[in-house]
Design a protein around this motif. Structure first.
Motif, mmCIF file in Angstrom:
data_model
loop_
_atom_site.group_PDB
_atom_site.id
_atom_site.type_symbol
_atom_site.label_atom_id
_atom_site.label_comp_id
_atom_site.label_asym_id
_atom_site.label_seq_id
_atom_site.Cartn_x
_atom_site.Cartn_y
_atom_site.Cartn_z
ATOM 1 N N CYS A 408 -73.184 -85.960 32.873
ATOM 2 C CA CYS A 408 -72.959 -85.431 31.516
ATOM 3 C C CYS A 408 -74.205 -85.645 30.672
ATOM 4 O O CYS A 408 -74.601 -84.769 29.896
ATOM 5 C CB CYS A 408 -71.771 -86.136 30.845
ATOM 6 S SG CYS A 408 -70.209 -85.678 31.550
ATOM 7 N N PHE A 409 -74.832 -86.798 30.836
ATOM 8 C CA PHE A 409 -76.051 -87.102 30.088
ATOM 9 C C PHE A 409 -77.162 -86.113 30.469
ATOM 10 O O PHE A 409 -77.895 -85.613 29.619
ATOM 11 C CB PHE A 409 -76.475 -88.545 30.363
ATOM 12 C CG PHE A 409 -77.682 -88.986 29.560
ATOM 13 C CD1 PHE A 409 -77.628 -89.029 28.176
ATOM 14 C CD2 PHE A 409 -78.858 -89.350 30.187
ATOM 15 C CE1 PHE A 409 -78.730 -89.420 27.424
ATOM 16 C CE2 PHE A 409 -79.967 -89.743 29.447
ATOM 17 C CZ PHE A 409 -79.901 -89.775 28.064
ATOM 18 N N ILE A 411 -76.751 -83.060 31.586
ATOM 19 C CA ILE A 411 -76.432 -81.749 31.007
ATOM 20 C C ILE A 411 -76.767 -81.753 29.508
ATOM 21 O O ILE A 411 -77.294 -80.777 28.971
ATOM 22 C CB ILE A 411 -74.947 -81.390 31.257
ATOM 23 C CG1 ILE A 411 -74.688 -81.272 32.766
ATOM 24 C CG2 ILE A 411 -74.559 -80.099 30.551
ATOM 25 C CD1 ILE A 411 -73.227 -81.195 33.156
ATOM 26 N N LEU A 412 -76.501 -82.891 28.873
ATOM 27 C CA LEU A 412 -76.816 -83.015 27.447
ATOM 28 C C LEU A 412 -78.331 -82.904 27.215
ATOM 29 O O LEU A 412 -78.783 -82.170 26.329
ATOM 30 C CB LEU A 412 -76.291 -84.360 26.910
ATOM 31 C CG LEU A 412 -76.609 -84.685 25.447
ATOM 32 C CD1 LEU A 412 -75.943 -83.684 24.509
ATOM 33 C CD2 LEU A 412 -76.145 -86.093 25.089
ATOM 34 N N LYS A 414 -80.470 -81.493 29.109
ATOM 35 C CA LYS A 414 -80.842 -80.102 29.398
ATOM 36 C C LYS A 414 -80.578 -79.207 28.175
ATOM 37 O O LYS A 414 -81.414 -78.384 27.811
ATOM 38 C CB LYS A 414 -80.038 -79.601 30.598
ATOM 39 C CG LYS A 414 -80.319 -78.190 31.006
ATOM 40 C CD LYS A 414 -79.316 -77.682 32.000
ATOM 41 C CE LYS A 414 -78.006 -77.300 31.371
ATOM 42 N NZ LYS A 414 -78.031 -76.065 30.560
ATOM 43 N N GLU A 415 -79.418 -79.406 27.552
ATOM 44 C CA GLU A 415 -79.083 -78.587 26.387
ATOM 45 C C GLU A 415 -79.972 -78.905 25.183
ATOM 46 O O GLU A 415 -80.215 -78.060 24.332
ATOM 47 C CB GLU A 415 -77.610 -78.792 25.994
ATOM 48 C CG GLU A 415 -76.640 -77.968 26.789
ATOM 49 C CD GLU A 415 -76.987 -76.486 26.791
ATOM 50 O OE1 GLU A 415 -77.114 -75.885 25.720
ATOM 51 O OE2 GLU A 415 -77.151 -75.927 27.891
ATOM 52 N N LEU A 416 -80.414 -80.153 25.106
ATOM 53 C CA LEU A 416 -81.287 -80.535 24.000
ATOM 54 C C LEU A 416 -82.714 -80.056 24.207
ATOM 55 O O LEU A 416 -83.484 -79.966 23.260
ATOM 56 C CB LEU A 416 -81.306 -82.066 23.854
ATOM 57 C CG LEU A 416 -80.097 -82.717 23.189
ATOM 58 C CD1 LEU A 416 -80.147 -84.215 23.363
ATOM 59 C CD2 LEU A 416 -80.036 -82.362 21.709
ATOM 60 N N ILE A 427 -72.291 -74.183 31.551
ATOM 61 C CA ILE A 427 -71.950 -75.582 31.250
ATOM 62 C C ILE A 427 -70.695 -75.973 32.028
ATOM 63 O O ILE A 427 -70.639 -77.050 32.647
ATOM 64 C CB ILE A 427 -71.682 -75.768 29.733
ATOM 65 C CG1 ILE A 427 -72.912 -75.381 28.920
ATOM 66 C CG2 ILE A 427 -71.226 -77.188 29.415
ATOM 67 C CD1 ILE A 427 -74.005 -76.386 28.888
ATOM 68 N N LEU A 431 -70.314 -78.797 34.874
ATOM 69 C CA LEU A 431 -69.343 -79.896 34.730
ATOM 70 C C LEU A 431 -68.456 -80.001 35.963
ATOM 71 O O LEU A 431 -68.169 -81.106 36.449
ATOM 72 C CB LEU A 431 -68.461 -79.663 33.501
ATOM 73 C CG LEU A 431 -69.090 -80.046 32.170
ATOM 74 C CD1 LEU A 431 -68.176 -79.712 31.022
ATOM 75 C CD2 LEU A 431 -69.390 -81.546 32.169
#
Lengths: 494, 232
Positions: A408-409, A411-412, A414-416, A427, A431
């Motif tokens: 999850c971190f 993916i976060l 990556k989104e940031l 997403i 997940l």
């Protein structure tokens, strides 16, 4: 009834596994925090870097892009065309035909008007005999050099390529990778920015290209792979490159630059002795040896990682190929760690000896072994009926929830930072992959690593194995667009 | 339940909670990013039409277009998009069109926004401010940027030197003549590329003064300049 000896053994193992797992989790958290700081700083800086000056400068240092090729007939012409269109002022493309048994060389000669040229050797790294050197008659391909040599493997070919260039920097790549057109500009920038510290190598992030839209050797649309195995590797690569390598780079403790794409200071590379032919992990081994050389010389230096996705590669889509690839990576790691064991906890090598090397030893090499022996221990307890199910399930849930949290971190982050995969669907897919990965993918990785250890220490295996490549496909059914042709499945022996 | 197990349960709860929180942030970010990129696309589309009309129009038309852009340019986000578009135009145009882009930048007082970034204590804001001011050649920022050539942050220092050259080429070279400390190869390459693209006349005496600079890096730069930027 279990004896008191059981309690002692169980106590020891339970706590050992718990301490090991908690240490690993703690390290991952630290790496994650360090990494996000490094990526943010990079992105803030990137907005204000003007590469145009370097692009048109007569003082831009020369770079040689060295690409070994073995039986790449199906895609070699398109791959070279893509490399020739890289944006940089002064660069050579050096294709090393590693004794291909197919018609790669003939195709190159025809497509690029190659004629035999005079041999010019600029260094003396060891490699198999060269049969001929070719250059193009066509002025448009004046920076293309083809070295035709006897088969000797990837490291051997890279050494031959390095010997045949007078460039200051060498970019060593896999010929079947897709390189972003501004990759050389981005990779060389840290070399030019440093003043007091010698930059010896830079690496770029490698991403999975399966099912991405490719046109004229460039990624034009990024898609998540449709194959589940490739999806697992997408998440794994994101985690490894965005969190792991970026953090190690920030700490100046990076031990590996991917063989798919790395830029090196040629003089240091040569002084370190070039690529070692006797290992299957030549990319990691070279970086460790170059770093060791700099430490022994007591010179300040850096190995830098650029978090931008600069190189796209095809990932294995069959379990057998994946196992072979991971088996090789494991053997490469073992060989490098054994070769450079003098660095272990050696304060002379600073962060390299005190943190990076021990981390690779205890958590990259040994983690799968610990998992495997943990499983054996569990099976013994199961047979004896001594399993503390409550404790076992708690530990399993902890490891699973931590793995999920780490994904999850990722993916976060990556989104940031890099938002290549568009839409909410991507997403949700990632997940889903994060939920399944510890159950379906991780056991394959552990099995491959155990097999790698077995092959290394019991079977004494030292070859690369074979890899099945499909080639990159273009998804563009509505219109006819010239694109890299989709080759038939081919077996590439490296 | 042992102490050990209590710890494990605690850790599981922490991991699960953090996972849920991160997922919420991920989805929020995705929605915000999607909204922003759609909005940016819409604004860019409108701006492209207005900018083309502005560049090709007469003075009266240009005034009307400035008013239209001002109406569009209310939020910080929209101003950021406009500056990005102006930077692209400046990189692609020269002569009269570049001058018009610069005039628009001043008329819309976007230079103030860039100057605020330059004065911001955060290093990357300074960098961005410098980049905008130098690319759009706002030469009034020369003195403020020259204060940054010894800034403690390496990136700011390096960019300040290159930005000065972009703004006032000859004055910048003479400022750098007395430079203390070292100069990166990146700065060298950038300076020579800028001067090669926009040559200025340096007298023999000026070149000689640069060659006799105390700083060895500037001295080498002077020889390189002679060879690459002013080779006739």
């Amino acid at each position: 009834m279990p004896s008191s000896l059981y309690y002692d053994i169980a106590f020891f193992f339970n706590y050992s596994i718990l301490v090991y797992a908690c240490t690993l989790m703690f390290i991952y958290i630290i790496l994650g925090i360090v990494s996000i700081g490094a990526i943010r700083a990079h992105l803030k800086k990137r907005k204000s870097v003007n590469f145009d000056n370097l692009l048109r400068s007569p003082l831009a240092p020369k770079i040689a892009v060295i690409a070994p090729a073995y039986n790449e007939s199906a895609t070699i012409i398109e791959n070279i065309r893509s490399l020739l269109s890289l944006r940089y002022n002064d660069f050579d493309i050096v294709i090393v035909n590693d004794g291909s048994k197919d018609d790669s060389l003939e195709k190159m000669i025809r497509a690029y008007d190659l004629i035999p040229a005079k041999r010019e050797s600029f260094s003396n790294l060891p490699h198999a005999p060269i049969r001929a050197i070719y250059r193009s008659k066509n002025e448009a391909f004046r920076n293309l050099l083809v070295v035709d040599k006897e088969n000797g493997g990837k490291a051997d070919s890279l050494n031959a390529g390095i010997n045949n260039t007078n460039a200051k920097y060498v970019a060593n790549i896999d010929v079947d990778c897709i390189i972003e057109d501004d990759a050389l500009l981005r990779m060389v920038e840290p070399f030019l920015q440093e003043i007091d510290v010698k930059m010896i190598a830079t690496g770029g992030v490698v991403r999975i290209a399966n099912d991405c839209e490719v046109r004229n050797g460039r990624i034009i649309k990024v898609n998540l792979p449709r194959n589940l195995l490739a999806l697992f590797q997408t998440l794994e690569y994101l985690r490894a490159f965005l969190l792991g390598r970026m953090a190690w780079s920030r700490l100046n403790g990076l031990l590996i630059i991917s063989g798919a794409f790395g830029l090196f200071d040629k003089s240091i590379l040569i002084e370190a002795g070039g690529y070692k032919k006797e290992t299957v992990g030549e990319d990691m081994e070279l970086v460790v040896r170059m770093r060791r050389l700099m430490h022994e010389r007591k010179e300040r230096y850096k190995v830098h990682y650029i978090p931008d996705p600069l190189c796209w590669t095809e990932s294995p889509t069959s379990i057998a190929t994946l196992i072979r690839q991971r088996n090789r990576w494991t053997r490469g790691t073992i060989e490098t760690l054994l070769d450079h064991r003098i660095m272990m906890f050696n304060p002379r090598f600073r962060i390299l000896g005190l943190i990076s090397y021990p981390f690779w030893l205890f958590f990259e090499w040994m983690a799968p072994l610990v998992e495997f022996f943990g499983l054996l221990y569990f099976l013994v307890l199961l047979v004896l009926g001594w399993v503390n199910w409550h404790y076992f399930l708690l530990l399993l849930t902890l490891v699973y929830s931590f793995a999920f949290m780490l994904s999850c971190f990722t993916i976060l982050v990556k989104e940031l930072t890099y938002k290549e995969y568009p839409g909410i669907k991507s997403i949700l897919t990632l997940l889903g992959v994060a939920l399944l990965e510890p159950i379906l993918f991780h056991p394959i990785v552990v099995y491959s690593a155990i097999k790698g250890n077995w092959d290394k220490f019991v079977l004494r295996k030292s070859n690369w194995g074979s890899q099945v490549r499909k080639g990159f496909g273009s998804v563009k059914p509505k219109e006819q667009i010239p694109s890299i042709p989709i080759p038939k499945e081919q077996t590439v022996e490296i | 339940m042992t102490l050990n197990e209590t710890w494990i349960i605690g850790l599981i709860i922490v991991c699960s909670t953090l996972s849920v929180l991160m997922l919420i942030v991920v989805f929020l970010l995705k929605f915000i990013n999607t909204y922003q990129s759609n909005h940016a696309l819409r604004i860019k589309h409108l701006l492209h039409q207005l900018l083309v009309d502005y560049l090709l129009g007469d003075s009266l038309e240009r005034k009307q277009i400035i008013e239209k852009i001002q109406r569009l340019n209310k939020s910080r986000f929209n101003k950021k998009i406009l500056i990005d578009e102006l930077l692209i135009l400046t990189n692609n145009f020269s002569g009269i069109y570049a001058a018009r882009v610069f005039q628009l930048y001043k008329d819309l007082q976007l230079n103030e926004l860039s100057l605020n970034k330059l004065r911001n204590p955060i290093w990357h804001q300074k960098l961005r401010g410098m980049y905008e001011l130098s690319t759009l050649e706002y030469s009034e920022a020369f003195d403020e940027i020259s204060d940054l050539i010894y800034h403690p942050h390496g990136e700011v220092r390096r960019n300040a030197r290159v930005s000065l050259i972009k703004l006032k080429k000859k004055d910048a070279l003479m400022t750098l003549k007395d430079l203390e400390g070292s100069m990166s190869q990146w700065t060298y390459v950038s300076i020579i590329a800028i001067l090669k693209q926009n040559p200025i006349k340096l007298t023999g005496d000026e070149i000689r003064r640069l060659k006799s600079a105390q700083n060895p890096y500037v001295k080498t730069l002077a020889y390189d300049l002679e060879q690459f930027a002013y080779a006739q």
